[in-house]
Design a protein around this motif. Structure first.
Motif, PDB file in Angstrom:
ATOM      1  N   MET A  38       0.828  -1.208   0.000  1.00  0.00           N
ATOM      2  CA  MET A  38       0.000   0.000   0.000  1.00  0.00           C
ATOM      3  C   MET A  38       0.863   1.258   0.000  1.00  0.00           C
ATOM      4  SD  MET A  38      -3.302  -0.859   2.393  1.00  0.00           S
ATOM      5  CE  MET A  38      -2.366  -1.184   3.881  1.00  0.00           C
ATOM      6  N   GLY A  39       1.939   1.223   0.771  1.00  0.00           N
ATOM      7  CA  GLY A  39       2.795   2.403   0.853  1.00  0.00           C
ATOM      8  C   GLY A  39       3.605   2.643  -0.398  1.00  0.00           C
ATOM      9  N   ALA A  40       3.993   1.552  -1.061  1.00  0.00           N
ATOM     10  CA  ALA A  40       4.865   1.680  -2.226  1.00  0.00           C
ATOM     11  C   ALA A  40       4.138   2.179  -3.462  1.00  0.00           C
ATOM     12  CB  ALA A  40       5.516   0.329  -2.528  1.00  0.00           C
ATOM     13  N   GLY A  41       2.817   2.067  -3.485  1.00  0.00           N
ATOM     14  CA  GLY A  41       2.132   2.403  -4.724  1.00  0.00           C
ATOM     15  C   GLY A  41       1.068   3.470  -4.667  1.00  0.00           C
ATOM     16  N   THR A  42       0.422   3.647  -3.532  1.00  0.00           N
ATOM     17  CA  THR A  42      -0.752   4.523  -3.479  1.00  0.00           C
ATOM     18  C   THR A  42      -0.441   5.955  -3.896  1.00  0.00           C
ATOM     19  OG1 THR A  42      -1.771   3.182  -1.743  1.00  0.00           O
ATOM     20  CG2 THR A  42      -2.576   5.429  -2.004  1.00  0.00           C
ATOM     21  N   ILE A  43       0.475   6.600  -3.200  1.00  0.00           N
ATOM     22  CA  ILE A  43       0.765   8.012  -3.462  1.00  0.00           C
ATOM     23  C   ILE A  43       1.596   8.182  -4.730  1.00  0.00           C
ATOM     24  CG2 ILE A  43       1.874  10.083  -2.540  1.00  0.00           C
ATOM     25  CD1 ILE A  43       1.201   9.086   0.252  1.00  0.00           C
ATOM     26  N   THR A  44       2.608   7.328  -4.901  1.00  0.00           N
ATOM     27  CA  THR A  44       3.494   7.473  -6.058  1.00  0.00           C
ATOM     28  C   THR A  44       2.753   7.254  -7.375  1.00  0.00           C
ATOM     29  OG1 THR A  44       4.151   5.160  -5.744  1.00  0.00           O
ATOM     30  CG2 THR A  44       5.586   6.843  -4.819  1.00  0.00           C
ATOM     31  N   THR A  45       1.885   6.255  -7.414  1.00  0.00           N
ATOM     32  CA  THR A  45       1.129   5.979  -8.642  1.00  0.00           C
ATOM     33  C   THR A  45       0.201   7.137  -8.980  1.00  0.00           C
ATOM     34  OG1 THR A  45       1.179   3.599  -8.182  1.00  0.00           O
ATOM     35  CG2 THR A  45      -0.450   4.371  -9.767  1.00  0.00           C
ATOM     36  N   ALA A  46      -0.485   7.656  -7.963  1.00  0.00           N
ATOM     37  CA  ALA A  46      -1.408   8.771  -8.186  1.00  0.00           C
ATOM     38  C   ALA A  46      -0.666  10.010  -8.674  1.00  0.00           C
ATOM     39  CB  ALA A  46      -2.164   9.084  -6.896  1.00  0.00           C
ATOM     40  N   ASN A  47       0.444  10.331  -8.033  1.00  0.00           N
ATOM     41  CA  ASN A  47       1.211  11.514  -8.432  1.00  0.00           C
ATOM     42  C   ASN A  47       1.804  11.356  -9.830  1.00  0.00           C
ATOM     43  OD1 ASN A  47       0.639  12.653  -5.976  1.00  0.00           O
ATOM     44  ND2 ASN A  47       2.615  12.177  -5.058  1.00  0.00           N
TER      45      ASN A  47
END
Length: 288
Positions: A264-273
């Motif tokens: 969850m941490g590796a993808g949620t924010i980075t993918t959205a940004n």
């Protein structure tokens, strides 16, 4: 700061040597070990400096993501969720100004959470209903409001959890527990951590029970949680192994939990940004 010494490398050659993917690298650990990781409950791959433990947990990421059925399911769920979000946008109308980063944070959270756990947390549709409710387009009953609030609380909890890691990296134990302003912030972060951890552990335990109650001749869905729970058991959905014999044991709930949190941490924010950056770049420089 707080008893930590950092060495910043500016030479490309040195940085390249430290980040090669070879197993023969002289730099197997690229993250600083900090004592606050234990208090905050970080137990996945990202903060793991034990070679054997890291190798054991890493094999399950490879095993899950290299399975064709897992990738097929991920693509299918992604298309399904995108169509759902696009339908929400159409219902809002052409004159409604979208806050793309908020939508994409919820999109990436929901799809990564579903790929990781197999559970659809409905953060996209809940956000849409909340917008309609705030604009008096629809009236939510008590049950619907609770579901929307729970969805928003969950995504905010994930965001708060990962932003809070810096407090446990920068500040030592004394500062975290005795400096007034920092102490209050840390208490809030630990309370949020407990909320998030309880939610994820509930999902893991529930899925274990579902698998135990599923007949042996009935296939299981292909998500990361199911892959982790069944790994090295008679219900293993990944028959092909990529590990040494001494690593072929079932995972504990704690090990599974660490992997899910890392996902969850590796993808949620980075993918959205990343997606928002692409949209901005294409809009800003259409000729390129």
């Amino acid at each position: 700061m707080a008893g930590k010494r950092l060495i910043v490398l500016c030479s490309i050659d040195l940085i390249k040597n430290m980040n090669i993917s070879s197993t023969k690298t002289k730099y197997p650990f690229r993250n600083i070990h900090f004592e606050g990781s234990a208090e905050y409950g970080l137990q996945g791959l990202a903060s793991n400096n034990d070679p054997k433990s890291w190798k054991y947990k890493r094999q399950f990421y490879t095993q899950a993501m290299m399975t064709p059925s897992f990738n097929y399911q991920a693509v299918e769920w992604t298309n399904e969720l995108w169509n759902e979000m696009e339908s929400c946008w159409n219902n809002l109308g052409e004159n409604y100004e979208l806050d793309l980063i908020k939508w994409m944070h919820r999109f990436s959270n929901e799809i990564i959470f579903r790929i990781s756990t197999g559970v659809k947390n409905d953060t996209v549709i809940s956000y849409y209903k909340n917008i309609d409710h705030e604009n008096n387009i629809i009236v939510l009953n008590e049950k619907e409001r609770e579901k929307v609030e729970e969805s928003e609380n969950f995504i905010q909890s994930i965001d708060t959890f990962f932003k809070g890691i810096v407090y446990f990296v920068i500040f030592n134990r004394f500062m975290r527990h005795y400096i007034p302003f920092i102490r209050g912030k840390v208490k809030g972060l630990l309370k949020n951590r407990d909320y998030l951890y309880n939610k994820v552990y509930e999902i893991i335990k529930k899925r274990r029970i579902e698998i135990e109650n599923t007949p042996l001749d009935q296939p299981l869905r292909h998500d990361m949680l199911t892959s982790h729970i069944t790994a090295n058991t008679k219900r293993d959905i990944n028959p092909v192994k990529h590990a040494d014999d001494d690593l072929l044991r079932p995972m504990t709930d704690e090990e599974i939990f660490g992997s899910i949190i890392d996902s969850m941490g590796a993808g949620t924010i980075t993918t959205a940004n990343f997606f928002c950056f692409i949209v901005y770049y294409l809009g800003r420089y259409p000729e390129k």
